[in-house]
Design an enzyme around this catalytic site. Structure first.
Site, PDB file in Angstrom:
ATOM      1  N   GLU A 293       0.882  -1.179   0.000  1.00 45.22           N
ATOM      2  CA  GLU A 293       0.000   0.000   0.000  1.00 45.22           C
ATOM      3  C   GLU A 293       0.908   1.214   0.000  1.00 45.22           C
ATOM      4  O   GLU A 293       1.793   1.327   0.856  1.00 45.22           O
ATOM      5  CB  GLU A 293      -0.922  -0.017   1.217  1.00 45.22           C
ATOM      6  CG  GLU A 293      -1.940  -1.148   1.192  1.00 45.22           C
ATOM      7  CD  GLU A 293      -2.813  -1.165  -0.034  1.00 45.22           C
ATOM      8  OE1 GLU A 293      -3.099  -0.084  -0.592  1.00 45.22           O
ATOM      9  OE2 GLU A 293      -3.206  -2.263  -0.469  1.00 45.22           O
ATOM     10  N   CYS A 327      -2.243   8.458   4.998  1.00 43.12           N
ATOM     11  CA  CYS A 327      -2.137   8.187   3.556  1.00 43.12           C
ATOM     12  C   CYS A 327      -3.411   8.622   2.849  1.00 43.12           C
ATOM     13  O   CYS A 327      -3.415   8.913   1.658  1.00 43.12           O
ATOM     14  CB  CYS A 327      -1.863   6.716   3.325  1.00 43.12           C
ATOM     15  SG  CYS A 327      -2.860   5.698   4.402  1.00 43.12           S
TER      16      CYS A 327
HETATM   17  P1  NAD Z   1       8.865   5.355   3.175  1.00 47.01           P
HETATM   18  O1  NAD Z   1       8.686   4.706   1.847  1.00 47.01           O
HETATM   19  O2  NAD Z   1       9.852   6.425   3.301  1.00 47.01           O
HETATM   20  O3  NAD Z   1       9.272   4.269   4.247  1.00 47.01           O
HETATM   21  C1  NAD Z   1       8.497   3.085   4.447  1.00 47.01           C
HETATM   22  C2  NAD Z   1       9.413   2.018   4.996  1.00 47.01           C
HETATM   23  O4  NAD Z   1      10.331   1.641   3.964  1.00 47.01           O
HETATM   24  C3  NAD Z   1      10.261   2.474   6.190  1.00 47.01           C
HETATM   25  O5  NAD Z   1      10.393   1.422   7.109  1.00 47.01           O
HETATM   26  C4  NAD Z   1      11.606   2.783   5.530  1.00 47.01           C
HETATM   27  O6  NAD Z   1      12.677   2.679   6.415  1.00 47.01           O
HETATM   28  C5  NAD Z   1      11.655   1.706   4.475  1.00 47.01           C
HETATM   29  N1  NAD Z   1      12.557   2.002   3.344  1.00 47.01           N
HETATM   30  C6  NAD Z   1      12.938   3.204   2.883  1.00 47.01           C
HETATM   31  N2  NAD Z   1      13.737   3.056   1.811  1.00 47.01           N
HETATM   32  C7  NAD Z   1      13.860   1.727   1.587  1.00 47.01           C
HETATM   33  C8  NAD Z   1      14.529   0.926   0.611  1.00 47.01           C
HETATM   34  N3  NAD Z   1      15.246   1.481  -0.353  1.00 47.01           N
HETATM   35  N4  NAD Z   1      14.404  -0.412   0.687  1.00 47.01           N
HETATM   36  C9  NAD Z   1      13.647  -0.983   1.653  1.00 47.01           C
HETATM   37  N5  NAD Z   1      12.981  -0.275   2.595  1.00 47.01           N
HETATM   38  C10 NAD Z   1      13.089   1.059   2.562  1.00 47.01           C
HETATM   39  O7  NAD Z   1       7.417   5.848   3.658  1.00 47.01           O
HETATM   40  P2  NAD Z   1       7.035   6.595   5.021  1.00 47.01           P
HETATM   41  O8  NAD Z   1       7.567   7.994   4.959  1.00 47.01           O
HETATM   42  O9  NAD Z   1       7.343   5.775   6.211  1.00 47.01           O
HETATM   43  O10 NAD Z   1       5.456   6.647   4.922  1.00 47.01           O
HETATM   44  C11 NAD Z   1       4.810   7.613   4.157  1.00 47.01           C
HETATM   45  C12 NAD Z   1       4.311   7.026   2.875  1.00 47.01           C
HETATM   46  O11 NAD Z   1       3.522   5.891   3.155  1.00 47.01           O
HETATM   47  C13 NAD Z   1       3.416   7.967   2.117  1.00 47.01           C
HETATM   48  O12 NAD Z   1       3.748   7.904   0.750  1.00 47.01           O
HETATM   49  C14 NAD Z   1       2.022   7.407   2.359  1.00 47.01           C
HETATM   50  O13 NAD Z   1       1.083   7.709   1.353  1.00 47.01           O
HETATM   51  C15 NAD Z   1       2.300   5.951   2.439  1.00 47.01           C
HETATM   52  N6  NAD Z   1       1.275   5.227   3.175  1.00 47.01           N
HETATM   53  C16 NAD Z   1       0.359   4.536   2.452  1.00 47.01           C
HETATM   54  C17 NAD Z   1      -0.649   3.845   3.098  1.00 47.01           C
HETATM   55  C18 NAD Z   1      -1.673   3.083   2.308  1.00 47.01           C
HETATM   56  O14 NAD Z   1      -2.441   2.357   2.902  1.00 47.01           O
HETATM   57  N7  NAD Z   1      -1.696   3.228   0.996  1.00 47.01           N
HETATM   58  C19 NAD Z   1      -0.716   3.855   4.491  1.00 47.01           C
HETATM   59  C20 NAD Z   1       0.257   4.560   5.204  1.00 47.01           C
HETATM   60  C21 NAD Z   1       1.259   5.247   4.524  1.00 47.01           C
END
Ligand code: NAD
Length: 541
Positions: A293, A327
């Site tokens: 998601e 989100c």
């Molecule tokens: P993010 O993508 O920065 O991080 C998410 C996770 O991925 C974290 O644990 C981070 O450490 C990890 N990560 C970062 N880079 C990585 C890589 N290269 N390889 C593997 N893992 C990696 O997102 P965030 O800032 O934590 O959350 C915000 C985002 O999440 C927004 O875009 C929001 O829309 C989305 N979100 C979506 C939903 C949904 O249900 N669609 C729900 C909540 C948040």
């Protein structure tokens, strides 16, 4: 040997506590906030139930008070990720064969522990670490997390009960096997409930997990590990790996036991993990399940027949609660010019009333955005709008990082339906509004559909039900969760299973059967009661 058929009926949603001054829940939470505020928790890596300390440290700070360190954590290196894979696969042998009712009992116990002893602990950690106010923490780290536990057990019971029919002289049944390997759960900062659910859904279905928590949500996520242990989750079923997502993703996706990813976060991160899995596909035992998601550019579409007061309230709460970091948060709005002045005036009146600041003061409706990167990103969009010819700031627009990462509830008004902030996700309390000529609403609906690559949430407001129907149809693919005369946030487990399509994810609907099904591989077993001994069909005789 447990041979009973246990019934897990549809649960009720966990009631949201009110936290009135002097109430038992308020007293308990304030005491816990006080306690946690004075601590600097040392967060270890947890592999196979053992705490590991690498000495390569990172810090967790309060977003609303960035000099206040609340935890220091040990970061994993390549070696620890490999150890976690071994530990997970060792635990898999027993856990994947454990009766599902035993797994369900452990998950149900997690719900009870969280509803009672852990409620103030999880709420306080979420408030301090992720800058949520009393209400935002309660609906996330208490209620939604509990609901995910209980509802998933109910949905699992429905899945296991789905069996094929028997034939003449034969018995048929489906065995719902867990995947043959481990799941990589990569979780976001913004919901403690999502962090829990991304591990616990596959785990309930008999899988084991490597968990990469978000660095900015580490405090609450570490307490979740303690909750799981106390509920009786065996060692190694969930392995807790703070540290670099890029490193953990790279090592995990190279293992032949990588059998799936359960992700929530940004679109770019999910795409990069998907690409890594694709590159390594020849190494795997099975095709991995890729469930994610991701981002959104959630909208409110206002028809000229809408109730302006309802629109103003929905836009305000939908765009600014938890600082626009849900989100599902409203981040673009299409509104008829005839209604805009009144709606803006009402939103300004609300903004003048609400306070912004520390989570410890319950009168603050707005708290801080999660970190410096998030603050800088929001500010850059606001600054861009200040300079633009086709946009202006009509509310808020101030940012202050002297103590915490504070961004005022902001409205950018634009005359360009493709203005940068109408298309790109900001993830902060910034709403961009495009006022349109009332008679052009049908053309503007088309713009709304085609403007952003995302398809997460959206809302339509209108009192003309026929127009609302038309708009709902025209916007069919713009959102996985669509709202009529309501804000686009606030999905509740069991009522609005959540997830979006297009660039917003695989839409496997957290908190529902669709998601649980991704974590099992069915084996259908036919047993012939009396095996034939003649190869000829009757007509041949
Ligand atoms: P993010 O993508 O920065 O991080 C998410 C996770 O991925 C974290 O644990 C981070 O450490 C990890 N990560 C970062 N880079 C990585 C890589 N290269 N390889 C593997 N893992 C990696 O997102 P965030 O800032 O934590 O959350 C915000 C985002 O999440 C927004 O875009 C929001 O829309 C989305 N979100 C979506 C939903 C949904 O249900 N669609 C729900 C909540 C948040």
């Amino acid at each position: 040997m447990n041979n009973s058929i246990i019934n897990f009926p549809l649960p009720a949603n966990e009631p949201v506590k009110a936290y009135m001054p002097g109430s038992p829940e308020r007293v308990a939470l304030e005491k816990e906030l006080e306690r946690q505020s004075k601590l600097v928790v040392e967060i270890p890596i947890i592999i196979g139930g053992k705490e590991i300390r690498t000495g390569d440290m990172g810090e967790v700070t309060c977003p609303h008070d960035h000099q206040h360190v609340i935890a220091r954590y040990h970061k994993v290196g390549k070696k620890e990720v490999e150890m976690a894979i071994d530990a997970a696969m060792k635990a898999w042998k027993e856990w994947s064969c454990t009766p599902w009712t035993t797994r369900a009992a452990i998950v149900m116990k997690m719900a009870e522990l969280l509803a009672t002893k852990y409620r103030p602990i999880m709420n306080a950690a979420t408030m301090l670490g992720q800058s949520k106010n009393f209400f935002q923490a309660e609906i996330d780290s208490a209620c939604e997390t509990i609901d995910f536990f209980r509802y998933n057990v109910h949905y699992a019971s429905k899945i296991y009960a789905m069996q094929p029919k028997d034939g003449v002289a034969q018995l048929n049944h489906t065995e719902y096997r867990p995947l043959e390997g481990f799941i990589l759960a990569v979780t976001p900062f913004n919901f403690t409930s999502i962090a829990s659910n991304l591990c616990m859904t596959p785990v309930l279905m008999g899988n084991v997990a490597l968990w990469k928590p978000s660095t900015t949500a580490l405090l609450s996520n570490y307490y979740l590990m303690q909750l799981y242990k106390e509920a009786g989750l065996p060692d190694g079923v969930v392995n807790f790996l703070p540290g670099s997502g890029a490193l953990i993703g790279e090592v995990a996706t190279e293992s032949k036991y990588f059998s799936g990813i359960h992700f929530t976060g940004s679109t770019a991160t999910f795409k990069s993990l998907w690409k890594q899995a694709s590159m390594n596909v020849d190494k795997y035992i099975s095709y991995p399940r890729l469930v994610g998601e991701t981002g959104g550019k959630d909208f409110i579409f206002v028809h000229p027949s809408a109730d302006p007061k309802a629109v103003a309230t929905a836009a305000f709460c939908g765009a600014y609660e938890f600082q626009g970091q849900k989100c599902s948060a409203a981040s673009r709005m299409y509104i008829p010019k005839s209604l805009w002045a009144g709606v803006l005036e009402d939103m300004k009146a609300m903004a003048a009333e609400v306070k912004m600041g520390d989570v410890m003061d319950p009168s603050n409706f707005i708290n801080a955005v999660i970190d410096k990167a998030s603050f800088d990103k929001a500010k850059s969009y606001i600054d861009f709008a200040k300079e633009a010819e086709d946009a202006k700031i009509v509310m808020g627009g101030n940012c202050d990082c002297s103590k915490g990462w504070f961004v005022e509830p902001t409205i950018i008004e634009t005359s360009n339906p493709h203005f940068k902030s109408m298309e790109e996700e900001i993830f902060a309390p910034v709403l961009t509004v495009y006022p349109y000529d009332d008679e052009k609403w049908e053309e503007v609906v088309k713009e709304c559909d085609e403007t952003s690559p995302y398809g997460l949430t959206g809302a339509v407001f209108g009192r003309c039900r026929m127009a609302v129907e038309k708009i709902t149809d025209a916007l069919r693919y713009t959102a996985g969760n669509f709202y009529i005369n309501d804000k686009p946030t606030g999905a509740v487990v069991g009522m609005q299973p959540f997830g979006g399509a297009r660039a917003s994810g695989t839409n496997d609907k957290a908190g529902g059967e669709f998601n649980l099904i991704r974590w099992i591989i069915p084996r259908v077993i036919k047993e012939t009661l009396v095996s034939p001994t003649d190869y000829r069909y009757t007509y041949m005789k």
